[in-house]
Write an enzyme that holds these catalytic residues in place. Structure first.
Site, PDB file in Angstrom:
ATOM      1  N   HIS A  86       0.851  -1.168   0.000  1.00  0.00           N
ATOM      2  CA  HIS A  86       0.000   0.000   0.000  1.00  0.00           C
ATOM      3  C   HIS A  86       0.904   1.241   0.000  1.00  0.00           C
ATOM      4  O   HIS A  86       1.849   1.322   0.788  1.00  0.00           O
ATOM      5  CB  HIS A  86      -0.869   0.040   1.249  1.00  0.00           C
ATOM      6  CG  HIS A  86      -1.851  -1.093   1.345  1.00  0.00           C
ATOM      7  ND1 HIS A  86      -1.483  -2.360   1.768  1.00  0.00           N
ATOM      8  CD2 HIS A  86      -3.186  -1.139   1.078  1.00  0.00           C
ATOM      9  CE1 HIS A  86      -2.557  -3.137   1.773  1.00  0.00           C
ATOM     10  NE2 HIS A  86      -3.604  -2.432   1.351  1.00  0.00           N
ATOM     11  N   HIS A  96      27.494  -7.952   3.923  1.00  0.00           N
ATOM     12  CA  HIS A  96      26.317  -7.714   3.101  1.00  0.00           C
ATOM     13  C   HIS A  96      25.721  -9.058   2.713  1.00  0.00           C
ATOM     14  O   HIS A  96      26.125 -10.107   3.222  1.00  0.00           O
ATOM     15  CB  HIS A  96      26.675  -6.880   1.858  1.00  0.00           C
ATOM     16  CG  HIS A  96      27.770  -7.470   1.030  1.00  0.00           C
ATOM     17  ND1 HIS A  96      27.531  -8.335  -0.018  1.00  0.00           N
ATOM     18  CD2 HIS A  96      29.122  -7.338   1.110  1.00  0.00           C
ATOM     19  CE1 HIS A  96      28.677  -8.699  -0.567  1.00  0.00           C
ATOM     20  NE2 HIS A  96      29.666  -8.118   0.101  1.00  0.00           N
TER      21      HIS A  96
END
Length: 324
Positions: A9, A169
């Site tokens: 949304h 990472h």
């Protein structure tokens, strides 16, 4: 490579894509799809179909969606039913989930496999302060510059030492940790120790169940000489550059092989291959490391073929000489 669609949304999907790209790097085969206030179910369904069509491989797609039962989920689910043997949907999208999914794509080839693998990191990313508000006591995740002296007699077993300008990472937190199975990840860097933001980013990237630390170089040298408290501990050491590694080696950290993963390009450096960039100081430092007896394992992820460091350094020196 598995395609990933982030659906939400409002602009949440765009924002989380931007944030995850800052931490993990720009990604291929990833699309953000948003349902805006003026739009309805048919609008976001059309956006999802357009995103799917943009992927070269539409067989394996992972959908990360903000809310179970919301319109983005419902429209994704209406398409999913015909492809549930290959596609997967995970709701409750958060930043650790997206980062973990990016990294998992390097070692996993199915959306189902990635969906199953990212659940723990998604849940582990939810923390609260003060800690006494936790309904269920969690195991402490030690992401500080202090490593407590608790454990069996003995010293660290070094399962991986890596030079990577991005440090901890996705490729490291997923592919490499699954391969070498450390009990601790230790970022060895004076600079990062003093940088609160980078330390927090490293904390977010730490895989669940593995203790992560950021320590200055001198402290790592001291820890490497402790033969009384770290027996049974499998350490993965991460260095931002070869200069920090050389200091650690000269201080007595007993490493024999260094994995060279990535070195970022900057002004005054040459880039002889896609992931490694060198200054003259970098080349000189690697030559000193070689003289110290270190072997080089040049590859980004475990499945890569090993590159020849001597040839890479030779090419980098030739390119630097041309600039003089």
């Amino acid at each position: 490579m598995v395609g990933i669609i982030l659906a939400s949304h409002g602009d949440f999907a765009n924002g989380i894509l931007q944030s995850s790209s800052m931490i993990f790097g720009e990604q291929e085969n990833v699309k953000a799809v948003t349902l805006m206030p003026s739009e309805g179910p048919d609008d976001i369904k059309a956006k999802i179909e357009q995103a799917i069509a943009s992927f070269e491989n539409v067989e394996e797609i992972l959908f990360l969606v903000d809310l179970w039962g919301g319109t983005p989920f419902n429209q994704t689910n209406s398409l999913f039913e015909e492809h549930k043997d290959k596609w997967a949907i995970v709701t409750g999208m958060n930043l650790p989930m997206v980062i973990e999914a990016f990294g998992a794509r390097f070692s996993m080839e199915s959306a189902h496999e990635i969906a199953a693998s990212i659940l723990n990191s998604s849940r582990e990313g939810i923390k609260v302060k003060p800690e006494n508000l936790e309904v269920v006591e969690e195991k402490a995740s030690t992401n500080t510059n202090q490593i407590s002296n608790v454990g069996s007699p003995g010293s660290f077993e070094y399962v991986l030492a890596r030079i990577d300008s991005r440090l901890l990472h996705g490729q490291v937190a997923t592919a490499w940790t699954k391969t070498v199975q450390p009990t601790r990840i230790i970022v060895v860097s004076d600079a990062v120790t003093k940088d609160e933001l980078r330390r927090k980013l490293i904390q977010q990237a730490a895989p669940p169940g593995i203790k992560a630390h950021v320590v200055p170089i001198d402290q790592m040298i001291k820890l490497s000489k402790d033969n009384e408290h770290f027996g049974g501990q499998r350490a993965m050491l991460l260095f931002e550059n070869p200069q920090d590694l050389l200091r650690a080696i000269e201080g007595g950290v007993p490493l024999k092989t260094i994995n060279v993963g990535s070195m970022a390009h900057s002004a005054g450096k040459v880039q002889p291959n896609k992931v490694l960039a060198f200054s003259q100081d970098d080349i000189d430092t690697f030559n000193k490391l070689k003289e110290a007896g270190l072997e080089f394992d040049v590859r980004k992820v475990p499945n890569d073929a090993k590159a020849n460091m001597d040839e890479i350094l030779k090419k980098a020196q030739e390119e630097l000489n041309k600039l003089k």
